[in-house]
Enzyme design. Structure first.
Site, PDB file in Angstrom:
ATOM      1  N   TYR A  26     -29.423  12.721  12.861  1.00 13.44           N
ATOM      2  CA  TYR A  26     -28.712  13.209  14.033  1.00 13.44           C
ATOM      3  C   TYR A  26     -29.523  14.194  15.139  1.00 13.44           C
ATOM      4  O   TYR A  26     -28.968  14.602  16.000  1.00 13.44           O
ATOM      5  CB  TYR A  26     -27.378  13.926  13.421  1.00 13.44           C
ATOM      6  CG  TYR A  26     -26.663  12.894  12.664  1.00 13.44           C
ATOM      7  CD1 TYR A  26     -25.843  11.852  13.106  1.00 13.44           C
ATOM      8  CD2 TYR A  26     -26.923  12.928  11.088  1.00 13.44           C
ATOM      9  CE1 TYR A  26     -25.462  10.987  12.453  1.00 13.44           C
ATOM     10  CE2 TYR A  26     -26.071  12.232  10.408  1.00 13.44           C
ATOM     11  CZ  TYR A  26     -25.518  11.001  10.882  1.00 13.44           C
ATOM     12  OH  TYR A  26     -24.947  10.101  10.094  1.00 13.44           O
ATOM     13  N   HIS A  55     -21.109   4.492   4.082  1.00  9.89           N
ATOM     14  CA  HIS A  55     -20.079   5.252   3.499  1.00  9.89           C
ATOM     15  C   HIS A  55     -18.809   4.414   3.285  1.00  9.89           C
ATOM     16  O   HIS A  55     -17.469   4.529   2.793  1.00  9.89           O
ATOM     17  CB  HIS A  55     -19.519   6.649   4.196  1.00  9.89           C
ATOM     18  CG  HIS A  55     -20.584   7.778   4.139  1.00  9.89           C
ATOM     19  ND1 HIS A  55     -21.016   8.208   2.653  1.00  9.89           N
ATOM     20  CD2 HIS A  55     -21.298   8.337   4.986  1.00  9.89           C
ATOM     21  CE1 HIS A  55     -21.863   9.046   2.937  1.00  9.89           C
ATOM     22  NE2 HIS A  55     -22.253   9.264   4.254  1.00  9.89           N
ATOM     23  N   ASP A  66     -30.811   8.021   3.006  1.00  8.73           N
ATOM     24  CA  ASP A  66     -30.040   8.848   3.695  1.00  8.73           C
ATOM     25  C   ASP A  66     -29.834  10.118   2.948  1.00  8.73           C
ATOM     26  O   ASP A  66     -29.659  10.245   1.844  1.00  8.73           O
ATOM     27  CB  ASP A  66     -28.699   8.317   4.198  1.00  8.73           C
ATOM     28  CG  ASP A  66     -27.791   8.940   5.142  1.00  8.73           C
ATOM     29  OD1 ASP A  66     -27.796   8.592   6.469  1.00  8.73           O
ATOM     30  OD2 ASP A  66     -27.139   9.896   4.715  1.00  8.73           O
ATOM     31  N   ASP A 115     -31.656  11.493   8.223  1.00  7.58           N
ATOM     32  CA  ASP A 115     -30.957  13.107   8.201  1.00  7.58           C
ATOM     33  C   ASP A 115     -31.213  13.870   7.142  1.00  7.58           C
ATOM     34  O   ASP A 115     -30.837  14.971   6.992  1.00  7.58           O
ATOM     35  CB  ASP A 115     -29.609  12.863   8.248  1.00  7.58           C
ATOM     36  CG  ASP A 115     -28.768  12.089   7.102  1.00  7.58           C
ATOM     37  OD1 ASP A 115     -29.537  11.323   6.422  1.00  7.58           O
ATOM     38  OD2 ASP A 115     -27.616  11.805   7.163  1.00  7.58           O
ATOM     39  N   HIS A 174     -27.168  11.737   2.364  1.00  7.21           N
ATOM     40  CA  HIS A 174     -25.840  11.585   1.716  1.00  7.21           C
ATOM     41  C   HIS A 174     -25.878  10.651   0.890  1.00  7.21           C
ATOM     42  O   HIS A 174     -26.245   9.421   1.305  1.00  7.21           O
ATOM     43  CB  HIS A 174     -24.467  11.595   2.900  1.00  7.21           C
ATOM     44  CG  HIS A 174     -24.690  12.987   3.811  1.00  7.21           C
ATOM     45  ND1 HIS A 174     -25.233  12.531   5.122  1.00  7.21           N
ATOM     46  CD2 HIS A 174     -24.306  13.938   3.904  1.00  7.21           C
ATOM     47  CE1 HIS A 174     -25.127  13.463   5.767  1.00  7.21           C
ATOM     48  NE2 HIS A 174     -24.367  14.553   4.955  1.00  7.21           N
TER      49      HIS A 174
HETATM   50  C1  SP5 Z   1     -24.098   8.289   7.590  1.00  5.27           C
HETATM   51  C2  SP5 Z   1     -24.082   9.670   7.480  1.00  5.27           C
HETATM   52  O1  SP5 Z   1     -24.855  10.219   7.516  1.00  5.27           O
HETATM   53  N1  SP5 Z   1     -22.592  10.190   7.433  1.00  5.27           N
HETATM   54  C3  SP5 Z   1     -22.440  11.594   7.361  1.00  5.27           C
HETATM   55  C4  SP5 Z   1     -21.431  12.054   7.099  1.00  5.27           C
HETATM   56  C5  SP5 Z   1     -21.283  13.528   6.684  1.00  5.27           C
HETATM   57  N2  SP5 Z   1     -20.512  14.180   7.475  1.00  5.27           N
HETATM   58  C6  SP5 Z   1     -20.150  15.326   6.889  1.00  5.27           C
HETATM   59  C7  SP5 Z   1     -19.689  16.108   7.835  1.00  5.27           C
HETATM   60  C8  SP5 Z   1     -19.387  17.347   7.097  1.00  5.27           C
HETATM   61  C9  SP5 Z   1     -19.193  18.686   8.145  1.00  5.27           C
HETATM   62  N3  SP5 Z   1     -19.951  18.671   9.435  1.00  5.27           N
HETATM   63  C10 SP5 Z   1     -19.833  19.750  10.207  1.00  5.27           C
HETATM   64  C11 SP5 Z   1     -20.174  19.396  11.598  1.00  5.27           C
HETATM   65  C12 SP5 Z   1     -19.308  18.584  12.623  1.00  5.27           C
HETATM   66  N4  SP5 Z   1     -19.660  18.187  13.785  1.00  5.27           N
HETATM   67 ZN    ZN Z   2     -26.070  10.737   5.867  1.00  5.83          ZN
END
Ligand code: SP5
Ligand code: ZN
Length: 350
Positions: free
Chosen positions: A330, A167, A203, A291, A205
């Site tokens: 995660y 990102h 990934d 993830d 995302h």
């Molecule tokens: C590298 C990667 O996988 N980054 C992930 C970024 C996405 N995060 C979005 C989070 C959206 C809200 N999550 C709620 C849980 C907060 N602990």
């Molecule tokens: Zn991710």
């Protein structure tokens, strides 16, 4: 020979503590223990400690002013009143000089540290604490050392990077990412003499940072499958199928957004399409986020370890030198097994 694992104990030094999400501080999920869980599972792989590299490739992928900011902003924050005033030892932005504010005018550098905090960060979830710079910089060394191994003849090397990178854009950080390890590995492989590189991003995302860095380049293709941002998922503004690159890079970006709940069958069809997109490139960088797995708390995709193994076989079958870079993932109890499954598949090459 199992794929070598490049890692650095320094990558444990970043402690996210919190992610401020919709105004609420939530527990950070991108924790140091991820490194140990993955290392433990890869016990039968050769381990290589990352070697220090200078800032040459780093500062060609990222703007030097952004790199300097990340290097210095935490010390500057600690010298300011924030820890005493509000008990905050993490750099947290609150105002962002996006076009909504600048309206085409050139902004002057903010005098206050809490103003400057928003200049290079694009969200409130990605805090900078003590050790963040050291860990992010060590992750870059992991990626560069893995690229060195491949340049020296290893068929594949795995960089256990943390914090993740996909990102992070040329000019900024966000999405739990600070420096773009994958883009740096791709640039290092270009510098080692491979004329064309394909980045395949598994990934959950969309890797908006990697896409942005190579958006106008034909020599580094970027292909990604991810949960559909159109269904409401991070990074929200990018990752749609209509984004295919611009200028010289026209057609060198491919996005395959997937519906929530997508499981192995259609996920692997998309991986197969990306393998076709990558075919013909001289070297490969895999952004290995795990993830997309069913148990992961950060995404709604439903991929299994067998799915990741099959993805490894599909991409390994391309038969080109490859650097595999860790991105997200995660769920601590399963991330090691998912990474191992991918690497075993990649090594078998179909
Ligand atoms: C590298 C990667 O996988 N980054 C992930 C970024 C996405 N995060 C979005 C989070 C959206 C809200 N999550 C709620 C849980 C907060 N602990
Ligand atoms: Zn991710």
């Amino acid at each position: 020979m199992p794929i070598p694992v490049v890692w650095s104990p320094e990558t444990r030094r970043h402690e996210p503590m919190r992610e401020v999400w919709v105004g609420v501080p939530t527990d950070g999920t991108e924790v140091p223990e991820r490194v140990d869980r993955i290392l433990d599972t890869l016990a039968d792989h050769e381990r290589v400690i990352a070697e220090a590299h200078d800032d040459d490739v780093l500062c060609r992928v990222h703007a030097p002013a952004f790199v300097d900011h990340l290097r210095t902003i935490h010390a500057e924050w600690m010298a300011g009143p924030y820890d005493d005033l509000v008990g905050q030892d993490r750099v947290v932005p609150y105002v962002f000089p996006t076009p909504a504010m600048t309206q085409g005018m050139p902004p002057t550098r903010a005098a206050a540290t809490h103003g400057r905090a928003g200049q290079f960060g694009y969200d409130t979830m990605t805090l900078v604490g003590p050790g963040t710079w050291e860990a992010a910089r060590a992750a870059v060394d992991c990626a560069l050392t893995a690229a060195d191994l491949v340049a020296a003849g290893a068929p594949t090397a795995y960089a256990l990077c943390r914090p993740p990178g996909h990102h992070a854009t040329r000019d900024g950080y966000g999405g739990s990412c600070y420096l773009n390890n994958t883009a740096i590995a791709a640039q290092a492989l270009r510098d080692a003499g491979h004329p064309t590189i394909a980045v395949v991003d598994l990934d959950a995302h969309h890797g908006n940072g990697t896409q942005a860095i190579f958006w106008e380049r034909a020599d580094v293709r970027y292909g990604s499958l991810h949960v559909d941002p159109g269904a409401g998922w991070f990074p929200h503004f990018f990752g749609h199928a209509t984004e295919t690159g611009a200028g010289e890079g026209r057609g060198a970006t491919r996005n395959l957004p997937l519906a929530e709940g997508t499981a192995d069958g259609p996920w692997l069809e998309a991986v197969r399409e990306l393998a076709g997109f990558a075919a013909g490139a001289d070297a490969l960088v895999v952004s290995l986020g795990v993830d997309a797995a069913a148990d992961d708390p950060e995404s709604p995709l439903r991929v299994t370890a067998d799915g990741y193994a099959a993805a490894g076989r599909l991409l390994g079958s391309l038969g080109v030198p490859a650097v595999v870079v860790q991105e997200g993932g995660y769920h601590l109890d399963t991330i090691g097994g998912l990474v191992a499954a991918y690497l075993d598949g990649h090594e078998q090459r179909g």
